[in-house]
Write a protein that holds these residues in place. Structure first.
Motif, PDB file in Angstrom:
ATOM      1  N   PRO A  49       0.606  -1.398   0.063  1.00  0.00           N
ATOM      2  CA  PRO A  49       0.026  -0.324   0.131  1.00  0.00           C
ATOM      3  C   PRO A  49       0.500   1.234   0.336  1.00  0.00           C
ATOM      4  N   PRO A  50       0.312   2.232  -0.982  1.00  0.00           N
ATOM      5  CA  PRO A  50       1.156   3.220  -1.178  1.00  0.00           C
ATOM      6  C   PRO A  50       1.610   3.712   0.525  1.00  0.00           C
ATOM      7  N   GLU A  51       0.527   3.765   1.120  1.00  0.00           N
ATOM      8  CA  GLU A  51       0.550   5.071   2.288  1.00  0.00           C
ATOM      9  C   GLU A  51       2.445   3.665   3.511  1.00  0.00           C
ATOM     10  N   ARG A  52       2.138   2.603   3.275  1.00  0.00           N
ATOM     11  CA  ARG A  52       3.411   1.736   3.725  1.00  0.00           C
ATOM     12  C   ARG A  52       4.785   1.807   3.059  1.00  0.00           C
ATOM     13  N   LEU A  53       4.358   2.347   1.400  1.00  0.00           N
ATOM     14  CA  LEU A  53       5.999   1.978   1.622  1.00  0.00           C
ATOM     15  C   LEU A  53       7.407   3.240   1.795  1.00  0.00           C
ATOM     16  N   LEU A  54       7.166   4.238   2.458  1.00  0.00           N
ATOM     17  CA  LEU A  54       8.166   4.257   3.040  1.00  0.00           C
ATOM     18  C   LEU A  54       8.493   3.532   4.373  1.00  0.00           C
ATOM     19  N   GLU A  55       8.310   2.317   4.953  1.00  0.00           N
ATOM     20  CA  GLU A  55       8.236   2.602   6.472  1.00  0.00           C
ATOM     21  C   GLU A  55       9.907   1.511   5.862  1.00  0.00           C
ATOM     22  N   SER A  56       9.645   0.742   5.063  1.00  0.00           N
ATOM     23  CA  SER A  56      11.152   0.462   5.325  1.00  0.00           C
ATOM     24  C   SER A  56      11.972  -0.095   3.459  1.00  0.00           C
ATOM     25  N   VAL A  57      13.035  -0.184   3.736  1.00  0.00           N
ATOM     26  CA  VAL A  57      13.972  -0.523   2.394  1.00  0.00           C
ATOM     27  C   VAL A  57      12.986  -1.962   1.853  1.00  0.00           C
ATOM     28  N   ARG A  58      13.215  -1.989   0.167  1.00  0.00           N
ATOM     29  CA  ARG A  58      12.107  -3.267  -0.251  1.00  0.00           C
ATOM     30  C   ARG A  58      13.039  -4.384  -1.205  1.00  0.00           C
ATOM     31  N   TRP A  59      13.535  -4.941  -1.359  1.00  0.00           N
ATOM     32  CA  TRP A  59      14.591  -6.418  -2.544  1.00  0.00           C
ATOM     33  C   TRP A  59      12.891  -7.093  -2.839  1.00  0.00           C
ATOM     34  N   LEU A  60      12.889  -6.758  -4.388  1.00  0.00           N
ATOM     35  CA  LEU A  60      12.394  -7.602  -5.146  1.00  0.00           C
ATOM     36  C   LEU A  60      13.751  -8.253  -5.894  1.00  0.00           C
ATOM     37  N   ASP A  61      13.171 -10.066  -5.930  1.00  0.00           N
ATOM     38  CA  ASP A  61      14.628 -10.908  -6.867  1.00  0.00           C
ATOM     39  C   ASP A  61      13.968 -11.319  -7.630  1.00  0.00           C
ATOM     40  N   SER A  62      14.737 -12.001  -8.458  1.00  0.00           N
ATOM     41  CA  SER A  62      14.498 -12.286  -9.925  1.00  0.00           C
ATOM     42  C   SER A  62      12.939 -13.267  -9.829  1.00  0.00           C
ATOM     43  N   SER A  63      12.650 -13.970  -9.170  1.00  0.00           N
ATOM     44  CA  SER A  63      11.766 -14.624  -8.795  1.00  0.00           C
ATOM     45  C   SER A  63      10.232 -14.154  -8.563  1.00  0.00           C
ATOM     46  N   GLY A  64      10.418 -12.967  -8.269  1.00  0.00           N
ATOM     47  CA  GLY A  64       9.144 -12.062  -7.686  1.00  0.00           C
ATOM     48  C   GLY A  64       8.628 -11.666  -6.069  1.00  0.00           C
ATOM     49  N   GLU A  65      10.003 -12.462  -5.462  1.00  0.00           N
ATOM     50  CA  GLU A  65       9.333 -12.647  -3.677  1.00  0.00           C
ATOM     51  C   GLU A  65      10.163 -11.012  -3.468  1.00  0.00           C
ATOM     52  N   VAL A  66       9.302 -10.594  -2.431  1.00  0.00           N
ATOM     53  CA  VAL A  66       9.231  -9.632  -2.199  1.00  0.00           C
ATOM     54  C   VAL A  66      10.001  -9.156  -0.629  1.00  0.00           C
ATOM     55  N   TYR A  67      10.709  -8.898  -0.134  1.00  0.00           N
ATOM     56  CA  TYR A  67      11.095  -9.205   1.359  1.00  0.00           C
ATOM     57  C   TYR A  67      11.096  -7.650   1.902  1.00  0.00           C
ATOM     58  N   ALA A  68      11.281  -7.165   3.259  1.00  0.00           N
ATOM     59  CA  ALA A  68      11.194  -5.610   3.984  1.00  0.00           C
ATOM     60  C   ALA A  68      12.682  -5.348   4.352  1.00  0.00           C
ATOM     61  N   GLY A  69      12.930  -4.186   4.758  1.00  0.00           N
ATOM     62  CA  GLY A  69      13.729  -4.042   5.994  1.00  0.00           C
ATOM     63  C   GLY A  69      14.530  -4.532   6.151  1.00  0.00           C
ATOM     64  N   ALA A  70      15.021  -4.939   7.555  1.00  0.00           N
ATOM     65  CA  ALA A  70      16.618  -5.863   7.523  1.00  0.00           C
ATOM     66  C   ALA A  70      16.403  -7.051   6.348  1.00  0.00           C
ATOM     67  N   GLU A  71      15.798  -7.753   6.432  1.00  0.00           N
ATOM     68  CA  GLU A  71      15.643  -8.889   5.703  1.00  0.00           C
ATOM     69  C   GLU A  71      16.165  -8.477   3.986  1.00  0.00           C
ATOM     70  N   ALA A  72      15.703  -7.297   3.835  1.00  0.00           N
ATOM     71  CA  ALA A  72      15.898  -6.206   2.258  1.00  0.00           C
ATOM     72  C   ALA A  72      17.311  -6.656   2.378  1.00  0.00           C
ATOM     73  N   ALA A  73      18.028  -5.721   3.190  1.00  0.00           N
ATOM     74  CA  ALA A  73      18.986  -5.588   3.139  1.00  0.00           C
ATOM     75  C   ALA A  73      19.950  -6.332   3.529  1.00  0.00           C
ATOM     76  N   ASN A  74      19.994  -7.556   4.001  1.00  0.00           N
ATOM     77  CA  ASN A  74      20.898  -8.447   3.342  1.00  0.00           C
ATOM     78  C   ASN A  74      20.617  -9.801   2.608  1.00  0.00           C
ATOM     79  N   ALA A  75      19.690  -9.418   1.644  1.00  0.00           N
ATOM     80  CA  ALA A  75      18.960 -10.478   0.806  1.00  0.00           C
ATOM     81  C   ALA A  75      19.826  -9.023  -0.369  1.00  0.00           C
TER      82      ALA A  75
END
Length: 125
Positions: free
Chosen positions: A47-73
């Motif tokens: 949701p747009p209102e939650r977008l800036l809560e954390s860094v996001r990672w979109l991997d090549s399979s389409g999976e999305v991670y957020a926060g520390a998990e995204a940074a580690n990915a």
């Protein structure tokens, strides 16, 4: 583990972190985009209102991670090993990194950085 890191382009610390990550990228499988870019919320399914809560990672399979998990990915993709992501997934490590990440993300505009990405690339934001 190719993918895209979505970061807060209005944040100087976030931009500096992104720049450092790109310097560490020895695989060429890492791309970055500001969270303020067009259609990012829809692409990530956030949701747009939650977008800036954390860094996001979109991997090549389409999976999305957020926060520390995204940074580690993202670090895993840059250095070419899944070790950072596997270490993060250890229960105690996950808890600690998530807590530190939430605190830093909440206070990110107070940390020193560089010229925010969106200031130097307004067309991309």
């Amino acid at each position: 583990m190719a993918g895209t890191l979505f970061f807060d382009g209005a944040c100087g610390m976030c931009t500096r972190s992104r720049d450092l990550l790109l310097k560490l990228d020895r695989t060429g499988e890492l791309t970055t985009e500001p969270l303020q870019g067009p259609s990012v919320a829809e692409r990530l399914g956030v949701p747009p209102e939650r977008l800036l809560e954390s860094v996001r990672w979109l991997d090549s399979s389409g999976e999305v991670y957020a926060g520390a998990e995204a940074a580690n990915a993202a670090v895993s993709a840059a250095v070419g090993t899944t070790l950072p992501l596997r270490l993060y997934r250890i229960p105690g490590v996950r808890w600690l990194q998530d807590a530190v990440y939430r605190w830093v993300a909440t206070h990110r505009y107070r940390f020193p950085g560089t010229t925010p990405y969106c200031e130097s690339h307004p067309a991309g934001c």
